[in-house]
Write a protein that holds these residues in place. Structure first.
Motif, PDB file in Angstrom:
ATOM      1  N   ASP A  89       0.854  -1.191   0.000  1.00 33.23           N
ATOM      2  CA  ASP A  89       0.000   0.000   0.000  1.00 33.23           C
ATOM      3  C   ASP A  89       0.891   1.242   0.000  1.00 33.23           C
ATOM      4  N   THR A  90       1.406   1.586  -1.149  1.00 33.45           N
ATOM      5  CA  THR A  90       2.416   2.644  -1.217  1.00 33.45           C
ATOM      6  C   THR A  90       1.861   4.007  -0.829  1.00 33.45           C
ATOM      7  N   ALA A  91       0.568   4.238  -1.030  1.00 32.74           N
ATOM      8  CA  ALA A  91      -0.012   5.517  -0.619  1.00 32.74           C
ATOM      9  C   ALA A  91       0.049   5.665   0.899  1.00 32.74           C
ATOM     10  N   ALA A  92      -0.312   4.609   1.616  1.00 32.37           N
ATOM     11  CA  ALA A  92      -0.241   4.642   3.076  1.00 32.37           C
ATOM     12  C   ALA A  92       1.202   4.774   3.546  1.00 32.37           C
ATOM     13  N   TYR A  93       2.121   4.126   2.824  1.00 36.66           N
ATOM     14  CA  TYR A  93       3.522   4.198   3.214  1.00 36.66           C
ATOM     15  C   TYR A  93       4.057   5.619   3.041  1.00 36.66           C
ATOM     16  N   ARG A  94       3.658   6.275   1.966  1.00 35.77           N
ATOM     17  CA  ARG A  94       4.111   7.658   1.751  1.00 35.77           C
ATOM     18  C   ARG A  94       3.610   8.573   2.871  1.00 35.77           C
ATOM     19  N   ALA A  95       2.368   8.401   3.267  1.00 39.74           N
ATOM     20  CA  ALA A  95       1.805   9.239   4.330  1.00 39.74           C
ATOM     21  C   ALA A  95       2.538   9.011   5.641  1.00 39.74           C
ATOM     22  N   ALA A  96       2.788   7.739   5.973  1.00 34.08           N
ATOM     23  CA  ALA A  96       3.486   7.437   7.224  1.00 34.08           C
ATOM     24  C   ALA A  96       4.916   7.951   7.182  1.00 34.08           C
ATOM     25  N   ARG A  97       5.554   7.803   6.036  1.00 35.00           N
ATOM     26  CA  ARG A  97       6.933   8.286   5.907  1.00 35.00           C
ATOM     27  C   ARG A  97       6.997   9.790   6.113  1.00 35.00           C
ATOM     28  N   THR A  98       6.068  10.524   5.510  1.00 36.13           N
ATOM     29  CA  THR A  98       6.051  11.981   5.647  1.00 36.13           C
ATOM     30  C   THR A  98       5.888  12.388   7.105  1.00 36.13           C
ATOM     31  N   THR A  99       4.993  11.702   7.807  1.00 34.86           N
ATOM     32  CA  THR A  99       4.794  11.999   9.231  1.00 34.86           C
ATOM     33  C   THR A  99       6.077  11.784  10.024  1.00 34.86           C
ATOM     34  N   ALA A 100       6.722  10.638   9.798  1.00 42.43           N
ATOM     35  CA  ALA A 100       7.945  10.314  10.537  1.00 42.43           C
ATOM     36  C   ALA A 100       9.080  11.279  10.177  1.00 42.43           C
ATOM     37  N   TRP A 101       9.214  11.554   8.901  1.00 39.75           N
ATOM     38  CA  TRP A 101      10.288  12.442   8.440  1.00 39.75           C
ATOM     39  C   TRP A 101      10.133  13.849   9.011  1.00 39.75           C
ATOM     40  N   ASN A 102       8.938  14.381   8.956  1.00 36.51           N
ATOM     41  CA  ASN A 102       8.704  15.733   9.470  1.00 36.51           C
ATOM     42  C   ASN A 102       8.990  15.805  10.968  1.00 36.51           C
ATOM     43  N   TRP A 103       8.610  14.766  11.705  1.00 38.72           N
ATOM     44  CA  TRP A 103       8.911  14.749  13.134  1.00 38.72           C
ATOM     45  C   TRP A 103      10.413  14.738  13.375  1.00 38.72           C
ATOM     46  N   MET A 104      11.136  13.903  12.641  1.00 37.60           N
ATOM     47  CA  MET A 104      12.584  13.803  12.832  1.00 37.60           C
ATOM     48  C   MET A 104      13.265  15.143  12.564  1.00 37.60           C
ATOM     49  N   MET A 105      12.856  15.806  11.487  1.00 37.75           N
ATOM     50  CA  MET A 105      13.460  17.081  11.144  1.00 37.75           C
ATOM     51  C   MET A 105      13.079  18.179  12.149  1.00 37.75           C
ATOM     52  N   THR A 106      11.926  18.053  12.765  1.00 40.63           N
ATOM     53  CA  THR A 106      11.454  19.074  13.703  1.00 40.63           C
ATOM     54  C   THR A 106      12.079  18.925  15.080  1.00 40.63           C
ATOM     55  N   TYR A 107      12.292  17.687  15.526  1.00 39.69           N
ATOM     56  CA  TYR A 107      12.743  17.474  16.899  1.00 39.69           C
ATOM     57  C   TYR A 107      14.193  16.975  16.998  1.00 39.69           C
ATOM     58  N   PRO A 108      14.497  15.699  16.836  1.00 44.61           N
ATOM     59  CA  PRO A 108      15.889  15.295  17.092  1.00 44.61           C
ATOM     60  C   PRO A 108      16.907  15.998  16.192  1.00 44.61           C
TER      61      PRO A 108
END
Length: 813
Positions: free
Chosen positions: A390-409
Motif C-alpha cells: 500500500d504505497t499511498a499509506a507508506y508515503r503518508a506514514a513516511r512523511t509523518t515520521a520524516w517531518n517529526w525527525m526534522m522538527t525534533y531530534p
C-alpha cells in the motif's frame, strides 16, 4: 607509393603504410616490382588498421625517479622521447606479480602511484611504455624500499599497535594496506566455520545468545537481540557477498531470517499483529521478549516489541526478497510496513511517531520515545520504490515520521533509545546514543535528494557525536556507545568512520577522509587473528551485533567511498545503488545481476576493462556518468558504471593472447581460487558465445584446472577459451585466452619463403599464421609463389621481397 584494399578499393590506413614504406626504403629497386598485396576481408571483425604492423624503434625511457615514498605507497616518475602510454609491474621479487592499470594516455612525462604496499619492504619494479604503434619499451629492473612503521604505540586487544607517521595508528595486519579486507574476511570466516553451538539448543550461538566470552567462547546468557542482529547480519552478508562472491554468507542471512519468521512473530490477533519481537530469553530459540525485562525493561519484557526493530528487520526481509524472490520475505516486509503505517502518530518533543516499547498484545505503550525513525523510513522507502504494498499509506506514514525527525531530534539532538538491553528510562532524552544519529547521517549521505540541507545536517551530527561520544585513543577518535554504557567500541567507531568516508566522497573534504582512515584503523584492532571480534577493549565481550552484523558493513561502506582502501591487487564490487542478486569473479572479468535496471555501481578492478555490457549491450567508456556508460580512474583502479533498463552486467578485459607454433601443443591454466572447486572449460569458436567444451582429439583436461590442446590446426586461430570454477554456489571465471599461430623468419638456409627450414617453427605460413620478419637476418625473405598470411610484422631493418606477378594475401581480422 599507395596500396589499395582490393576488396573495396578504399585506401588502407595511411599511417601503417607510411611505416611500411619506411621499411621498404631498404629494398632493392628490383624488389619493388610487386604485382599486388591483397588484403582479404575474412569475417565481420576485419580490422584494416592491424593487417600489417610496422614496429619502429621502441620509446626511450629516461629520468626515472621514485618520489614520494611512504610506508604504503610510492610514486614512480619517468619520461619518454616520444608520446607513450604508462604501466608499472612490481613486486617483492623480480617475478613481480602486481601491476598498475595501463594508462593509455600518450604522454612524454609519466607518473603512476603504487599503493597497497607493505611497510619497510624492498620492491622491484619495471616501467612499460608503448608508443602509438604499440611498440613497447621495457625498462630494466629497478628497486625502492617503502618507509618503515614508526615506533609502536602500545598494545590493543592482543595486537601491537602500529603507527605511521609517528603517533598515527594504522591497521595491525601484516600489510596494513590490506587491513580492512583482512578483518572482514576473518569475521565472516569465523561465523561460517568457527562459531560454537549453544549447548542449550545445539544451534550456532547467534540463534540464542547476544554475546560470548571471547577468550573461552562460553555463552554469556544475556537477553538475546535477534531482530536487530538479523537485520544487521543481512546487510553485512549482502555487502560482503557482492564484495567477495561468497554466497555462503547469504545462506546464514536467509536461515536466521526464516527462523525469526517461524519462531519470533506476534500473533495475528495481537494489537500489533504479525510483526517481529526484538528480544528473546538467553538460550531460547523462541523470541517473544526477554522475561528479565518484565520489571526493569532490560530485554523489553515478555510480550513487548520495539517498533523501530520492525522497520529494521522488515527492511532486511525486503532485501532478501529482492535477492532470492522468496515471497515469505516480501509478505513479511509488507505486513511490517502495514502495521507501522497504521500505528504512526504525529509525535511531539517527548513522543516519537512510534513508541520505543509497546505491548504487542494490548497496545499499551511502555516507553513513548525513540529517535530511530530511519529504520522504518528505509523499509517504507524500499517498498515505495519497488511498487510493493500500500504505497499511498507508506508515503503518508513516511512523511509523518520524516517531518517529526526534522522538527525534533535534528534540532535538539535528542537521539535516544535504540538498544534492547537497557532499562526503562526516566526521561525521553536521559540516555542519548550515537547509533541513531549516525545511521541518520548515513541515510542523508546516501539519499541527499530527500534533504536540501543534507550537508549541514550531516556535519552537525558528526560534530555532536564527536562532542558527546568521542574519546581519543591511540591518536584517533574512538566512539562510545551510549550514555548509560559509555564505552568506546569497534562497531560504533567504524560507523563513525564510514560516515566521514561518505562525506569525503561527496564533498572532497580531506579532513573527513583522514578522520575516517584513522578511526577505521583503530577499529581493525577489535578483530583478532582467529576471527573473534570484541566490542571494545574496556568491555571485551564478543557481541554478534557489534562484532559481525554491525562491524563488517561499515568497512565495506568505507571502501566503496574510498576504493583505494581495498587491496590493490584484487577486484571487488564495492557498492551498487541496487541490490546485487548474483555475482561471479574471474581473473579479468566480473559478471553480476542487479535487482534494479537503473543503478550506479562502483568497483575496484585489478585489470583494464575492455568491454562493459548491460544486458548484452556494450556501454560506452565516458568521461562522466551523465549518461549510461562507464568511467575508469587509473590511479585508484576505480570503475564506475551507470546502467539504465538493464540488470545483467558483464565486465571483461581484452583476452590474453597465446601465440604458438603451428602443429605444436599448448595449454591454459586457471589460477586456482582455492580447494574443493570443480572445473569446466569453455570455448567460443564462433564469436557468438562460450559453450562447454568436451574432450576430443584436440582438447583434454576439460574438467580440470589445466586445459591441454594437442596440435590444434591453424584454423583454430582466434578461438577463445575460459574456465569456470564452481563451489557451493560460488562461481569463478578464469581469464579468457585466445589462440594464435605465429612464425618468425630466420633465413638460415636461403631467401626462399617456401622453405620450412627458414622458419623458426619449420612451418610455411598460411592464412591463419602471423608472421614476424626481424631485421638483421642472414637471408631476407623472397616470396616466389602465391602466399597467404594472417598478418605481417616487419621490424626495423627487415626486408620483404614479393617477386613480380606474385600475390600475397593478408587475411587478418
Amino acid at each position: 607509393m599507395l596500396f589499395k584494399d582490393l576488396t573495396d578499393g578504399r585506401s588502407v590506413n595511411p599511417g601503417i603504410f607510411k611505416a611500411l614504406y619506411r621499411s621498404f626504403l631498404s629494398i632493392p629497386v628490383l624488389a619493388l616490382c610487386i604485382s599486388w598485396i591483397h588484403f582479404v576481408q575474412d569475417g565481420s571483425n576485419f580490422n584494416k588498421n592491424r593487417s600489417i604492423v610496422y614496429y619502429s624503434d621502441p620509446p626511450v625511457i629516461s629520468g626515472i625517479s621514485v618520489s614520494p615514498i611512504t610506508a604504503g605507497s610510492a610514486v614512480i616518475n619517468w619520461t619518454t622521447d616520444v608520446p607513450a602510454n604508462s604501466q608499472i609491474i612490481y613486486g617483492a621479487t623480480t617475478a613481480y606479480g602486481s601491476s598498475t592499470l595501463v594508462d593509455s594516455t600518450l604522454a612524454l612525462s609519466h607518473s603512476l602511484i603504487l599503493y597497497g604496499l607493505a611497510p619497510g619492504k624492498l620492491y622491484h619494479y619495471k616501467i612499460l611504455s608503448a608508443d602509438i604503434n604499440e611498440t613497447l619499451a621495457i625498462a630494466t629492473d629497478n628497486t625502492f624500499s617503502t618507509a618503515s612503521l614508526s615506533a609502536s604505540l602500545g598494545t590493543l586487544n592482543t595486537h601491537t599497535v602500529s603507527a605511521y607517521p609517528a603517533g598515527k595508528i594504522v591497521p595491525w595486519t601484516s600489510n596494513p594496506a590490506d587491513g580492512y579486507d583482512t578483518v572482514i574476511y576473518l569475521a565472516w570466516s569465523y561465523l561460517l566455520n568457527s562459531v560454537p553451538n549453544d549447548p542449550a539448543t545445539g544451534k550456532p550461538a547467534y540463534y540464542s545468545q547476544s554475546f560470548l566470552d571471547p577468550n573461552t567462547q562460553a555463552m554469556a546468557n544475556w537477553p538475546h537481540n535477534p531482530a536487530g542482529l538479523y537485520a544487521m547480519l543481512t546487510e553485512s552478508a549482502l555487502k560482503y557477498y557482492h564484495y567477495s562472491g561468497n554466497a555462503a554468507v547469504m545462506q546464514i542471512a536467509k536461515d536466521v531470517a526464516i527462523w525469526h519468521l517461524d519462531h519470533g512473530m506476534t500473533l495475528v490477533t495481537d494489537n500489533w499483529p504479525g510483526v517481529p519481537y526484538a528480544s528473546g530469553d538467553a538460550a531460547s530459540l523462541t523470541y517473544d521478549g526477554a522475561n528479565l525485562g518484565n520489571s526493569s525493561g532490560v530485554g523489553d519484557g515478555d510480550g513487548y516489541i520495539e517498533p523501530d526493530k520492525i522497520g529494521e528487520l522488515g527492511n532486511a526481509w525486503l532485501q532478501l526478497y529482492k535477492y532470492d524472490g522468496n515471497i515469505r520475505f516480501r509478505d513479511a516486509a509488507i505486513q511490517a510496513a502495514n502495521v507501522l503505517s497504521s500505528k504512526v502518530r504525529t509525535g511531539s518533543v517527548n513522543q516519537s511517531p512510534w513508541p520505543f516499547r509497546v505491548n504487542a498484545h494490548t497496545g499499551i505503550v511502555r516507553e513513548e520515545y525513540s529517535s530511530d525513525v530511519i529504520a522504518p523510513v528505509s523499509l517504507l522507502d524500499g517498498l515505495i520504490a519497488a511498487g510493493i504494498g500500500d504505497t499511498a499509506a507508506y508515503r503518508a506514514a513516511r512523511t509523518t515520521a520524516w517531518n517529526w525527525m526534522m522538527t525534533y531530534p535534528m534540532q535538539n539532538n535528542a537521539w535516544a533509545q535504540y538498544f534492547e538491553d537497557v532499562g526503562i528510562q526516566s526521561s525521553y532524552n536521559s540516555n542519548l546514543n550515537q547509533y541513531n544519529a549516525m545511521m541518520t547521517a548515513r541515510y542523508l549521505l546516501e539519499h541527499p535528494e530527500f534533504d536540501p540541507n543534507w550537508e549541514t545536517h550531516v556535519r552537525g551530527l558528526i560534530t555532536w557525536v564527536e562532542t558527546e561520544f568521542g574519546e581519543t585513543s591511540f591518536g584517533t577518535m574512538a566512539i562510545n556507545e551510549q550514555k548509560s554504557f559509555f564505552f568506546f567500541m569497534g562497531s560504533h567507531t567504524s560507523r563513525y568512520a564510514s560516515i566521514n568516508a561518505l562525506l569525503y566522497e561527496k564533498t572532497g573534504d580531506l579532513a573527513a577522509r583522514e578522520k575516517a582512515y584513522r578511526a577505521f584503523n583503530w577499529a581493525t584492532y577489535m578483530a583478532r587473528s582467529t576471527g573473534v571480534v570484541i566490542d571494545g577493549p574496556e568491555v571485551n565481550h564478543e557481541w554478534f551485533t557489534d562484532g559481525y552484523g554491525d562491524y563488517v558493513r561499515h568497512f565495506v561502506t568505507g571502501m566503496a567511498a574510498v576504493p583505494e582502501w581495498s587491496p590493490a591487487n584484487q577486484t571487488h564490487l564495492l557498492r551498487s545503488s541496487s541490490l546485487v542478486k548474483s555475482i561471479s569473479y574471474g581473473t579479468t572479468s566480473v559478471n553480476y545481476t542487479t535487482y534494479d535496471g537503473n543503478a550506479t555501481d562502483i568497483l575496484h578492478v585489478n585489470f583494464n576493462p575492455s568491454v562493459v555490457t548491460a544486458d548484452g549491450i556494450i556501454l560506452p567508456h565516458r568521461s562522466d556518468l551523465s549518461q549510461s556508460g562507464w568511467t575508469l580512474d587509473i590511479a585508484t583502479k576505480t570503475l564506475k558504471i551507470y546502467h539504465t533498463g538493464a540488470t545483467q552486467i558483464s565486465i571483461s578485459a581484452a583476452p590474453s593472447v597465446k601465440a604458438i607454433c603451428p602443429a605444436s601443443d599448448t595449454y591454459f591454466v586457471l589460477e586456482k581460487p582455492g580447494s574443493g572447486y570443480s572445473y569446466q572449460w569453455q570455448i567460443d569458436s564462433t564469436g557468438n558465445d562460450f559453450v562447454d567444451l568436451l574432450s576430443d582429439a584436440i582438447h583434454s583436461g576439460v574438467n580440470t584446472d589445466t586445459l591441454r590442446l594437442h596440435t590444434p590446426p591453424t584454423s583454430c586461430y582466434g578461438f577463445k577459451y575460459r574456465c569456470i570454477a564452481s563451489k557451493s554456489g560460488t562461481y569463478f571465471f578464469g581469464a579468457t585466452y585466445v589462440v594464435k599461430f605465429e612464425v618468425t623468419w630466420q633465413g638460415n638456409v636461403s631467401t626462399a619463403w617456401e622453405n620450412t627450414a627458414n622458419w623458426n617453427c619449420n612451418y610455411i605460413p598460411d592464412g591463419f599464421t602471423d608472421v614476424i620478419i626481424p631485421g638483421g637476418s642472414v637471408n631476407d625473405p623472397v616470396i616466389n609463389m602465391n602466399a597467404a598470411v594472417h598478418s605481417i610484422i616487419i621490424s626495423s631493418g627487415g626486408v620483404l621481397t614479393v617477386n613480380s606477378g606474385i600475390r600475397l594475401d593478408i587475411k587478418g581480422k
